[in-house]
Design a protein around this motif. Structure first.
Motif, short mmCIF file in Angstrom:
data_model
loop_
_atom_site.label_atom_id
_atom_site.label_comp_id
_atom_site.label_asym_id
_atom_site.label_seq_id
_atom_site.Cartn_x
_atom_site.Cartn_y
_atom_site.Cartn_z
N ALA A 90 32.98 42.81 40.76
CA ALA A 90 33.90 42.98 39.64
C ALA A 90 34.70 44.27 39.78
O ALA A 90 35.90 44.32 39.46
CB ALA A 90 33.12 42.98 38.33
N ALA A 91 34.04 45.32 40.31
CA ALA A 91 34.73 46.60 40.47
C ALA A 91 35.85 46.49 41.50
O ALA A 91 36.98 46.99 41.29
CB ALA A 91 33.74 47.68 40.88
N THR A 92 35.55 45.83 42.63
CA THR A 92 36.60 45.69 43.66
C THR A 92 37.74 44.79 43.16
O THR A 92 38.92 45.05 43.47
CB THR A 92 35.99 45.11 44.95
OG1 THR A 92 35.32 43.88 44.64
CG2 THR A 92 35.00 46.08 45.57
N TRP A 96 41.77 45.72 42.72
CA TRP A 96 42.89 44.88 43.17
C TRP A 96 43.88 44.63 42.03
O TRP A 96 45.09 44.79 42.19
CB TRP A 96 42.32 43.55 43.68
CG TRP A 96 43.33 42.69 44.41
CD1 TRP A 96 44.69 42.86 44.44
CD2 TRP A 96 43.05 41.55 45.20
NE1 TRP A 96 45.27 41.89 45.20
CE2 TRP A 96 44.30 41.06 45.69
CE3 TRP A 96 41.90 40.88 45.56
CZ2 TRP A 96 44.39 39.92 46.50
CZ3 TRP A 96 41.98 39.76 46.37
CH2 TRP A 96 43.22 39.29 46.84
N ILE A 97 43.33 44.29 40.88
CA ILE A 97 44.20 43.98 39.74
C ILE A 97 44.94 45.23 39.27
O ILE A 97 46.14 45.21 38.97
CB ILE A 97 43.37 43.38 38.59
CG1 ILE A 97 42.80 42.01 39.02
CG2 ILE A 97 44.21 43.23 37.33
CD1 ILE A 97 41.81 41.43 38.04
N GLY A 98 44.22 46.35 39.22
CA GLY A 98 44.81 47.56 38.66
C GLY A 98 45.67 48.34 39.61
O GLY A 98 46.63 49.00 39.19
N ALA A 103 44.87 49.19 47.81
CA ALA A 103 43.74 49.97 47.28
C ALA A 103 42.45 49.16 47.35
O ALA A 103 41.37 49.70 47.67
CB ALA A 103 44.04 50.39 45.84
N PHE A 104 42.57 47.87 47.04
CA PHE A 104 41.39 46.98 47.13
C PHE A 104 40.85 46.96 48.56
O PHE A 104 39.64 47.09 48.79
CB PHE A 104 41.78 45.57 46.67
CG PHE A 104 40.84 44.50 47.12
CD1 PHE A 104 39.62 44.31 46.50
CD2 PHE A 104 41.17 43.67 48.20
CE1 PHE A 104 38.75 43.31 46.92
CE2 PHE A 104 40.31 42.67 48.63
CZ PHE A 104 39.09 42.50 47.99
#
Length: 321
Positions: A90-92, A96-98, A103-104
Motif C-alpha cells: 500500500a505504501a509503494t 506511485w499515486i502521490g 518515485a515509485f
C-alpha cells in the motif's frame, strides 16, 4: 551433550559430546545440530554461492515490487508477515499515486537493495559451523572416532541422557545438582579419553601400513595391549554409568505408577460418596481405601528403588566431590 543419539545415513551414530564449560548459547546451538560438526574448512565468501546470490536477487525483486504476492505465495505464511507485506504494498502504491511512477520505481529499488543485502547476510553456512571451528577441541562427534570408540561414546551419551532426562532428576528425587554438574563432566572426560584412543589407534594403523620389522612388530604389540587394557578400563566406567541409568529407569517406572495412584487417591472422597449412595455398605469405604494402601506400598517400593539408583550413582558423583 546431545539428546537421544541418532544414526546417520552412513551408519555412524549422530552423537555429540560437548565441553560443559562452553558458552550456553553455543552449546545449545551445537547440540541441536550435531550433523554440522565437525565443520569443513572455512569456505570462501562465508559459504555463499552463486545460487545464493541469484536467489537473493530474485526474492528481493519480488519483495521490492510485489511484497504482498511474495508473502501470499510462501508456505505456512504468517498473518503478521502478510499484514506487513500488505502495508508495504500500500505504501509503494501510495508513492506511485502521490509522486508518480519514477518515485515509485526508485522506492521499490531501495527496498529491493535492502532485501538483497539482508538475504545475502543470512545466507551461507550455519553459525554452528563457525562455532565448530572456534571451539575446536572442545567437542567430540562420533564420526571423529574409530568405530569401537564411537560405540563407547554412544553408550556414554545414552546413559547420561537417561539420567538427566528422567522425571526423577527433574523432581529432585536424585542428586539433581550433582547430576547436572558431574555427569556432563564425566561424559566429557570419557569423550576426551576416546579421542586419545582413536589417535593412538590411527598411529598404529599408519605404522603397520609401512615396513614392519620384528622390533617394530614387538613395539606395536606392546602398544596394542596397552590400548586394549585402557579400552577395557574405560568400558567399565561406562558400564557404571549404564548401571546408574538402568536403576534410574527402574525407579522412574515405579515413580510413574505411584503418581498415578496418588492422583486416583485424591478422588477417593468422590468414590466413597458414590459407593455410600449406591451400596450403603461399610465395605465400600474399605474398597476405596485400597487405593491409599496401594499408594503407601508403592511409595515404599519407590523409596527403595530411588535409593538403589542413588547408590548406583553415588560412586560416580563423588568423584567430582
Amino acid at each position: 551433550m546431545t539428546g537421544e543419539p541418532r544414526s546417520r545415513a552412513d551408519g555412524t551414530p549422530d552423537v555429540l559430546v560437548l565441553d560443559p564449560d562452553l558458552p550456553e548459547a553455543h552449546r545449545r546451538a551445537m547440540a541441536a545440530h550435531p550433523a554440522l560438526l565437525p565443520p569443513p574448512p572455512r569456505p570462501a565468501w562465508g559459504g555463499r554461492t552463486g545460487g545464493d546470490v541469484l536467489a537473493a536477487l530474485t526474492v528481493s525483486a519480488l519483495a521490492g515490487f510485489l511484497p504482498l504476492v511474495l508473502a501470499l505465495a510462501r508456505r505456512g505464511r504468517r498473518p503478521v508477515l502478510v499484514c506487513a507485506a500488505a502495508l508495504l504494498q500500500a505504501a509503494t502504491a501510495g508513492v506511485w499515486i502521490g509522486y508518480g511512477f519514477a518515485a515509485f520505481f526508485l522506492s521499490c529499488l531501495a527496498v529491493q537493495a535492502i532485501a538483497a543485502v539482508t538475504l545475502l547476510a543470512l545466507a551461507g553456512e550455519s553459525p554452528v559451523a563457525a562455532y565448530g571451528r572456534r571451539h575446536t577441541g572442545r567437542y567430540v562427534h562420533a564420526r571423529m572416532l574409530e568405530p569401537v570408540d564411537a560405540a563407547l561414546l554412544e553408550r556414554t551419551a545414552q546413559a547420561t541422557g537417561v539420567v538427566l532426562g528422567s522425571p526423577l532428576d527433574a523432581d529432585g528425587l536424585l542428586d539433581s545438582v550433582a547430576n547436572r554438574v558431574t555427569l556432563p563432566r564425566q561424559a566429557w572426560e570419557i569423550a576426551g579419553t576416546l579421542t586419545e584412543l582413536t589417535r593412538l589407534r590411527r598411529e598404529q594403523d599408519a605404522a603397520r601400513s609401512g615396513r614392519v620389522t620384528e622390533r617394530i612388530s614387538a613395539v606395536l604389540a606392546s602398544q596394542q595391549e596397552a590400548l586394549t587394557v585402557a579400552t577395557r578400563a574405560l568400558a567399565r566406567r561406562i558400564a557404571a554409568l549404564e548401571e546408574y541409568a538402568r536403576r534410574t529407569e527402574e525407579a522412574q517406572a515405579v515413580y510413574a505408577e505411584w503418581r498415578t495412584l496418588q492422583d486416583l487417591a485424591e478422588d477417593g472422597d468422590a468414590y466413597r460418596e458414590l459407593l455410600s449412595r449406591t451400596v450403603r455398605d461399610p465395605l465400600a469405604a474399605d474398597e476405596v481405601g485400597l487405593l491409599s494402601e496401594r499408594a503407601i506400598h508403592l511409595r515404599e517400593a519407590l523409596r527403595d528403588s530411588v535409593e538403589q539408583a542413588r547408590q548406583a550413582g553415588s560412586g560416580l558423583l563423588s568423584e567430582e566431590g
